[in-house]
Design an enzyme around this catalytic site. Structure first.
Site, PDB file in Angstrom:
ATOM      1  N   SER A 277      52.802  64.612  36.142  1.00 26.19           N
ATOM      2  CA  SER A 277      53.944  63.778  36.501  1.00 26.19           C
ATOM      3  C   SER A 277      54.281  62.802  35.373  1.00 26.19           C
ATOM      4  O   SER A 277      54.578  63.252  34.268  1.00 26.19           O
ATOM      5  CB  SER A 277      53.646  63.072  37.817  1.00 26.19           C
ATOM      6  OG  SER A 277      54.855  62.672  38.372  1.00 26.19           O
TER       7      SER A 277
ATOM      8  N   HIS B 161      53.977  67.788  45.093  1.00 29.42           N
ATOM      9  CA  HIS B 161      53.852  67.141  43.788  1.00 29.42           C
ATOM     10  C   HIS B 161      52.410  66.671  43.577  1.00 29.42           C
ATOM     11  O   HIS B 161      52.014  65.648  44.135  1.00 29.42           O
ATOM     12  CB  HIS B 161      54.823  65.952  43.802  1.00 29.42           C
ATOM     13  CG  HIS B 161      54.873  65.195  42.535  1.00 29.42           C
ATOM     14  ND1 HIS B 161      55.457  65.690  41.395  1.00 29.42           N
ATOM     15  CD2 HIS B 161      54.415  63.961  42.207  1.00 29.42           C
ATOM     16  CE1 HIS B 161      55.369  64.792  40.435  1.00 29.42           C
ATOM     17  NE2 HIS B 161      54.730  63.735  40.908  1.00 29.42           N
TER      18      HIS B 161
HETATM   19  C1  GTR Z   1      58.100  59.468  40.620  1.00 31.35           C
HETATM   20  C2  GTR Z   1      59.049  59.577  39.467  1.00 31.35           C
HETATM   21  C3  GTR Z   1      58.778  60.838  38.713  1.00 31.35           C
HETATM   22  C4  GTR Z   1      57.297  61.056  38.455  1.00 31.35           C
HETATM   23  C5  GTR Z   1      56.405  60.575  39.581  1.00 31.35           C
HETATM   24  C6  GTR Z   1      54.930  60.405  39.256  1.00 31.35           C
HETATM   25  O1  GTR Z   1      58.337  58.391  41.410  1.00 31.35           O
HETATM   26  O2  GTR Z   1      60.346  59.570  39.957  1.00 31.35           O
HETATM   27  O3  GTR Z   1      59.517  60.873  37.513  1.00 31.35           O
HETATM   28  O4  GTR Z   1      56.907  60.512  37.269  1.00 31.35           O
HETATM   29  O5  GTR Z   1      56.810  59.380  40.092  1.00 31.35           O
HETATM   30  O6  GTR Z   1      54.570  60.059  38.139  1.00 31.35           O
HETATM   31  O7  GTR Z   1      54.135  60.625  40.152  1.00 31.35           O
END
Ligand code: GTR
Length: 393
Positions: A230, A372
């Protein structure tokens, strides 16, 4: 019958949604900037023209418009091993706690690195360097139980060392305090419109971790793979682009300003990321909030900067915020630069089905079922990808 139909429909809706196909119809037309065309309009056809002219040009465009200036100068760097034990991970690994102290103009910054090396290896070990953007103890150290994010035991059992660098030391992930770290060494960055911020500072820390790994005789520094998830995955790509000592680059669910193409405007937008995280990218990047098509680069060119070194990126079916299709298309569009080096990938033109990794290829990819995250499924494929590239296994 009716019920079966209903379930089929629900399933199809789920699949379409997961792949963003409904969203695909809504993608605006866009034209990507050409990785192999210089600002003067010359088409690059040789490795030498890429390396001497276009690659430096593209790197500077990323520095100036997105990630900020790469900082290489400092007065001194020291490594202090504060802890060293050979009984980690059920007696299978040696664990070292390393304090990295970097000084410049009488200011200093301290970054912590934890390194696990397998005791069984007769030769120096290849290593995964994990950019840890989670909590400080985000790995399993044997005593604390399993961790999917940093599954140390699994990596050790596969014959690899794993080093973990904590991003909070380099730059707190906070718009008020992000400069309480590396940026203390480079205060001019705070006033420059292309000054580096947190993502640049985290990538800088990965490079300083690499500086240490080069000194550790148990590590094969020609086989350091940098891994991030991420925001850490955006960082691993930028670290790999600017520091050519990293042999392999792994980027999990990196999304906007990671692997995902900005011009698709699917999932998280440049405006959304700059608004929620103004401390990640430089101030110039905010100028593109409402006109991403004016960016002189797109993210396929970030992957291209890593060529000819192998890159493996991942997505997850439910992680539409990170635009899986756009993340796949950026590696597809980077292929031209790899082809200059005679490196042909096994990528298919369209995104592969879930849980079907493309491993035997200079550009690798999978989309995993689920959300995610960085999981043991992802790590399993990272290890297979590394085995293929390092050992032709
Ligand atoms: C989210 C963000 C993403 C990603 C994520 C993370 O809130 O919008 O770009 O980086 O966090 O790092 O888990």
């Amino acid at each position: 019958m009716m019920r079966t139909f209903k379930y089929c429909f629900t399933f199809l809706f789920f699949v379409a949604n997961c792949f963003g196909q409904q969203g695909e119809a809504k993608i605006v037309d866009y034209t990507l900037p050409e990785a192999l065309k210089t600002i003067d309009g010359e088409t690059v056809t040789t490795i030498s023209a890429w390396e001497k002219k276009r690659r430096p040009e593209v790197l500077t465009l990323f520095e100036n418009n997105i990630y900020g200036q790469i900082q290489k100068r400092y007065d001194d760097i020291r490594f202090i091993v504060t802890d060293d034990a050979v009984n980690a991970i059920k007696g299978k690994a040696r664990v070292k706690e390393v304090t990295i102290i970097v000084e410049k103009a009488k200011k200093s910054v301290t970054v912590h690195l934890t390194l696990f090396t397998p005791l069984n290896n007769k030769k120096p070990s290849p290593v995964f360097l994990l950019i840890n953007n989670g909590s400080k103890n985000n790995t399993d150290s044997g005593e604390k139980g399993k961790s999917d994010f940093g599954p140390v035991e699994m990596v050790i059992d596969s014959g690899y060392a794993i080093a973990v660098v904590y991003t909070g030391d380099a730059a707190p992930d906070n718009k008020e305090t992000y400069h309480h770290g590396v940026l203390q060494l480079y205060p001019n960055q705070l006033t420059e419109t292309n000054g580096m911020k947190a993502i640049g500072a985290w990538a800088w820390a990965a490079s300083r971790a690499m500086d240490y790994l080069k000194t550790d005789r148990e590590i094969d520094f020609t086989k350091v793979g940098v891994v991030g998830h991420s925001r850490g995955g955006k960082t691993s790509l930028w670290a790999g682009a600017q520091d050519q000592r990293f042999a392999l680059i792994f980027s999990s669910c990196s999304g906007c300003t990671g692997a995902a193409l900005a011009r698709r405007q699917s999932g998280e937008s440049v405006k959304a990321i700059n608004t929620a995280f103004p401390h990640w990218f430089n101030n110039n990047y905010k100028k593109y909030n409402s006109n991403v098509n004016d960016l002189p680069v797109d993210q396929h060119m970030l992957i291209a900067l890593i060529a000819p070194r192998p890159v493996y990126t991942t997505s997850a079916t439910q992680d539409l915020w990170a635009d899986p299709v756009g993340s796949y298309l950026s590696i597809v569009n980077a292929q031209k630069v790899y082809a200059l080096y005679g490196k042909h990938s096994a990528l298919t033109p369209d995104i592969p089905p879930p849980n079907t990794p493309i491993l035997h290829s200079v550009l690798g990819y999978h989309i995993r079922e689920g959300g995610h995250d960085l999981t043991v499924y992802d790590w399993g494929n990272f290890i297979l990808f590394a085995n293929f590239h390092y050992f032709q296994k």
